[in-house]
Motif scaffolding. Structure first.
Motif, PDB file in Angstrom:
ATOM      1  N   ALA A  86       0.824  -1.204   0.000  1.00 48.26           N
ATOM      2  CA  ALA A  86       0.000   0.000   0.000  1.00 48.26           C
ATOM      3  C   ALA A  86       0.865   1.262   0.000  1.00 48.26           C
ATOM      4  O   ALA A  86       0.349   2.368   0.152  1.00 48.26           O
ATOM      5  N   LYS A  87       2.166   1.064  -0.171  1.00 46.81           N
ATOM      6  CA  LYS A  87       3.125   2.169  -0.193  1.00 46.81           C
ATOM      7  C   LYS A  87       3.077   2.975   1.100  1.00 46.81           C
ATOM      8  O   LYS A  87       3.100   4.207   1.110  1.00 46.81           O
ATOM      9  N   SER A 109      -3.581   1.235  -5.787  1.00 46.81           N
ATOM     10  CA  SER A 109      -2.113   1.307  -5.787  1.00 46.81           C
ATOM     11  C   SER A 109      -1.513   0.465  -6.906  1.00 46.81           C
ATOM     12  O   SER A 109      -0.449   0.784  -7.430  1.00 46.81           O
ATOM     13  N   TRP A 110      -2.187  -0.638  -7.225  1.00 52.30           N
ATOM     14  CA  TRP A 110      -1.717  -1.530  -8.289  1.00 52.30           C
ATOM     15  C   TRP A 110      -2.331  -1.175  -9.643  1.00 52.30           C
ATOM     16  O   TRP A 110      -2.205  -1.938 -10.605  1.00 52.30           O
TER      17      TRP A 110
END
Length: 173
Positions: free
Chosen positions: A18-19, A88-89
């Motif tokens: 999720a950074k 996020s992806w």
């Protein structure tokens, strides 16, 4: 205690996907920013229970879930981050965050204790019934945390819903 939170590889993998970066607030209490950087996600161990919760710009979390095992807290974590992970992806947001899903079949909640029940039997999982957790979490409890993480990676929204909910759409209440 068999499982420690601060060095749990699954939690670290999910949070880094999720950074976000995990910070140890205290022994057996980690925090990291959620999808909204002003909302902190907390996972902690206290009095033989594992907890998951959130707080808004403070270190005092609201407990959304309590269990005697870390696994349901990991399932809650994936639920909390599911749409954010997909974004996020660069995958389609399926819109499950903060929406009330239809009740999962065979699941209910004891409104006096907050305990989630499966087919009327105790699960030992206490969910905050004033939040979306009690409504959404039973869908996620049907899958292992690792399976949920794989489901989040599926590109097709219909396939994600089929894998997560057993139907090709989101089961709205």
């Amino acid at each position: 205690m068999d499982t420690t939170i601060s060095d749990d590889e699954f939690i670290e993998t999910v949070v880094s996907s999720a950074k976000r970066e995990v910070h140890e607030l205290a022994e057996e209490h980690i925090i990291f920013p959620g999808p909204d950087p002003q909302i902190l996600i907390h996972i902690w161990h206290e009095n033989d229970f594992y907890f998951g919760g959130t707080s808004e710009r403070s270190y005092r979390p609201r407990g959304d879930i309590r269990a005697d095992d870390l696994t349901p807290v990991k399932q809650w974590l994936i639920m909390e981050l599911f749409d954010f992970l997909r974004l996020s992806w660069h995958l389609e947001d399926i819109g499950i965050a903060f929406r009330r899903l239809a009740p999962a079949p065979n699941w209910s909640q004891d409104h006096k204790t907050g305990e989630l029940l499966h087919e009327g039997s105790s699960t030992g999982i206490i969910a905050n019934d004033s939040s979306h957790v009690a409504a959404n979490l039973p869908w996620f409890l049907k899958h292992s945390p690792e399976r949920l993480f794989k489901i989040a990676h599926i590109e097709s929204t219909k396939e994600v819903c089929q894998a997560l909910f057993g139907m090709p759409r989101i089961p709205f209440a």
